[in-house]
Design a protein around this motif. Sequence first.
Motif, PDB file in Angstrom:
ATOM      1  N   MET A  34       0.842  -1.158   0.000  1.00  0.00           N
ATOM      2  CA  MET A  34       0.000   0.000   0.000  1.00  0.00           C
ATOM      3  C   MET A  34       0.897   1.234   0.000  1.00  0.00           C
ATOM      4  O   MET A  34       1.978   1.253   0.589  1.00  0.00           O
ATOM      5  CB  MET A  34      -0.924  -0.046   1.221  1.00  0.00           C
ATOM      6  N   LEU A  35       0.442   2.282  -0.631  1.00  0.00           N
ATOM      7  CA  LEU A  35       1.225   3.503  -0.784  1.00  0.00           C
ATOM      8  C   LEU A  35       1.549   4.146   0.556  1.00  0.00           C
ATOM      9  O   LEU A  35       2.657   4.626   0.768  1.00  0.00           O
ATOM     10  CB  LEU A  35       0.469   4.495  -1.676  1.00  0.00           C
ATOM     11  N   SER A  36       0.617   4.126   1.485  1.00  0.00           N
ATOM     12  CA  SER A  36       0.855   4.747   2.789  1.00  0.00           C
ATOM     13  C   SER A  36       1.979   4.041   3.540  1.00  0.00           C
ATOM     14  O   SER A  36       2.754   4.681   4.244  1.00  0.00           O
ATOM     15  CB  SER A  36      -0.419   4.738   3.628  1.00  0.00           C
ATOM     16  N   GLU A  37       2.111   2.731   3.367  1.00  0.00           N
ATOM     17  CA  GLU A  37       3.200   1.994   4.013  1.00  0.00           C
ATOM     18  C   GLU A  37       4.548   2.386   3.437  1.00  0.00           C
ATOM     19  O   GLU A  37       5.543   2.469   4.160  1.00  0.00           O
ATOM     20  CB  GLU A  37       2.970   0.489   3.868  1.00  0.00           C
ATOM     21  N   CYS A  38       4.595   2.644   2.145  1.00  0.00           N
ATOM     22  CA  CYS A  38       5.840   3.094   1.511  1.00  0.00           C
ATOM     23  C   CYS A  38       6.256   4.464   2.059  1.00  0.00           C
ATOM     24  O   CYS A  38       7.427   4.679   2.375  1.00  0.00           O
ATOM     25  CB  CYS A  38       5.682   3.181  -0.003  1.00  0.00           C
ATOM     26  N   HIS A  39       5.304   5.360   2.184  1.00  0.00           N
ATOM     27  CA  HIS A  39       5.598   6.682   2.725  1.00  0.00           C
ATOM     28  C   HIS A  39       6.046   6.581   4.185  1.00  0.00           C
ATOM     29  O   HIS A  39       6.978   7.269   4.612  1.00  0.00           O
ATOM     30  CB  HIS A  39       4.389   7.614   2.627  1.00  0.00           C
ATOM     31  N   ALA A  40       5.405   5.716   4.955  1.00  0.00           N
ATOM     32  CA  ALA A  40       5.756   5.556   6.367  1.00  0.00           C
ATOM     33  C   ALA A  40       7.157   4.986   6.506  1.00  0.00           C
ATOM     34  O   ALA A  40       7.916   5.396   7.392  1.00  0.00           O
ATOM     35  CB  ALA A  40       4.734   4.665   7.061  1.00  0.00           C
ATOM     36  N   ALA A  41       7.514   4.046   5.647  1.00  0.00           N
ATOM     37  CA  ALA A  41       8.856   3.456   5.703  1.00  0.00           C
ATOM     38  C   ALA A  41       9.931   4.489   5.402  1.00  0.00           C
ATOM     39  O   ALA A  41      11.054   4.389   5.895  1.00  0.00           O
ATOM     40  CB  ALA A  41       8.942   2.290   4.727  1.00  0.00           C
ATOM     41  N   GLN A  42       9.590   5.490   4.597  1.00  0.00           N
ATOM     42  CA  GLN A  42      10.553   6.537   4.251  1.00  0.00           C
ATOM     43  C   GLN A  42      10.525   7.686   5.257  1.00  0.00           C
ATOM     44  O   GLN A  42      11.253   8.657   5.104  1.00  0.00           O
ATOM     45  CB  GLN A  42      10.265   7.073   2.849  1.00  0.00           C
TER      46      GLN A  42
ATOM     47  N   GLU B  34       3.222  12.241   7.575  1.00  0.00           N
ATOM     48  CA  GLU B  34       2.061  13.049   7.226  1.00  0.00           C
ATOM     49  C   GLU B  34       1.502  12.639   5.865  1.00  0.00           C
ATOM     50  O   GLU B  34       0.292  12.509   5.681  1.00  0.00           O
ATOM     51  CB  GLU B  34       2.435  14.537   7.212  1.00  0.00           C
ATOM     52  N   LEU B  35       2.392  12.392   4.922  1.00  0.00           N
ATOM     53  CA  LEU B  35       1.972  11.931   3.589  1.00  0.00           C
ATOM     54  C   LEU B  35       1.371  10.525   3.676  1.00  0.00           C
ATOM     55  O   LEU B  35       0.397  10.216   2.984  1.00  0.00           O
ATOM     56  CB  LEU B  35       3.167  11.956   2.636  1.00  0.00           C
ATOM     57  N   ALA B  36       1.931   9.688   4.546  1.00  0.00           N
ATOM     58  CA  ALA B  36       1.410   8.336   4.734  1.00  0.00           C
ATOM     59  C   ALA B  36      -0.015   8.396   5.281  1.00  0.00           C
ATOM     60  O   ALA B  36      -0.908   7.678   4.815  1.00  0.00           O
ATOM     61  CB  ALA B  36       2.303   7.544   5.676  1.00  0.00           C
ATOM     62  N   TYR B  37      -0.226   9.275   6.272  1.00  0.00           N
ATOM     63  CA  TYR B  37      -1.549   9.424   6.866  1.00  0.00           C
ATOM     64  C   TYR B  37      -2.561   9.924   5.830  1.00  0.00           C
ATOM     65  O   TYR B  37      -3.679   9.421   5.743  1.00  0.00           O
ATOM     66  CB  TYR B  37      -1.477  10.394   8.058  1.00  0.00           C
ATOM     67  N   THR B  38      -2.169  10.885   5.006  1.00  0.00           N
ATOM     68  CA  THR B  38      -3.059  11.443   3.992  1.00  0.00           C
ATOM     69  C   THR B  38      -3.445  10.387   2.957  1.00  0.00           C
ATOM     70  O   THR B  38      -4.617  10.240   2.600  1.00  0.00           O
ATOM     71  CB  THR B  38      -2.393  12.638   3.292  1.00  0.00           C
ATOM     72  N   SER B  39      -2.473   9.630   2.483  1.00  0.00           N
ATOM     73  CA  SER B  39      -2.782   8.611   1.469  1.00  0.00           C
ATOM     74  C   SER B  39      -3.606   7.475   2.087  1.00  0.00           C
ATOM     75  O   SER B  39      -4.475   6.898   1.421  1.00  0.00           O
ATOM     76  CB  SER B  39      -1.513   8.071   0.827  1.00  0.00           C
ATOM     77  N   HIS B  40      -3.365   7.166   3.348  1.00  0.00           N
ATOM     78  CA  HIS B  40      -4.136   6.137   4.038  1.00  0.00           C
ATOM     79  C   HIS B  40      -5.605   6.564   4.152  1.00  0.00           C
ATOM     80  O   HIS B  40      -6.523   5.777   3.873  1.00  0.00           O
ATOM     81  CB  HIS B  40      -3.535   5.898   5.434  1.00  0.00           C
ATOM     82  N   ARG B  41      -5.839   7.808   4.543  1.00  0.00           N
ATOM     83  CA  ARG B  41      -7.207   8.327   4.647  1.00  0.00           C
ATOM     84  C   ARG B  41      -7.892   8.364   3.299  1.00  0.00           C
ATOM     85  O   ARG B  41      -9.072   8.022   3.166  1.00  0.00           O
ATOM     86  CB  ARG B  41      -7.201   9.727   5.259  1.00  0.00           C
ATOM     87  N   ARG B  42      -7.150   8.759   2.254  1.00  0.00           N
ATOM     88  CA  ARG B  42      -7.721   8.824   0.916  1.00  0.00           C
ATOM     89  C   ARG B  42      -8.148   7.427   0.450  1.00  0.00           C
ATOM     90  O   ARG B  42      -9.230   7.240  -0.114  1.00  0.00           O
ATOM     91  CB  ARG B  42      -6.704   9.415  -0.059  1.00  0.00           C
TER      92      ARG B  42
END
Length: 112
Positions: free
Chosen positions: A1-9, A13-21
């Motif tokens: 999932m995209l939010s997991e990729c952002h969180a790993a990096q 904040e971007l991870a949270y936004t993509s997760h909500r979307r």
Amino acid sequence: MLSECHAAQGRLELAYTSHRRFFEIHRRRIEYASRGQLDAVKAQQSVAACIRLSDRELECLSWSAAGKTAWETGVILGLSEWTVVYHIEKAKRKFGLTRKQEVIAHAIDLLP
């Protein structure tokens, strides 16, 4: 999932936004599907209310709903097994259904 990729990096904040979307889109899809299914059920009920079954068809369906086989229903009503099957099949055609359980479920609403 995209939010997991952002969180790993480390971009939380971007991870949270993509997760909500993602979950907002998922929630909308479920809502749309359930609305469509609800409309389909309402349409089926309105069609079922217009269908008129004969007394014999209702008798055969009510005994089937009580768990009786076609042979048992025939003995109770004084008909042959195949006549009972005929009446149930005729009711299925009127409703446009293919399974006996479906027509019984629709006919239960019509029973007095």
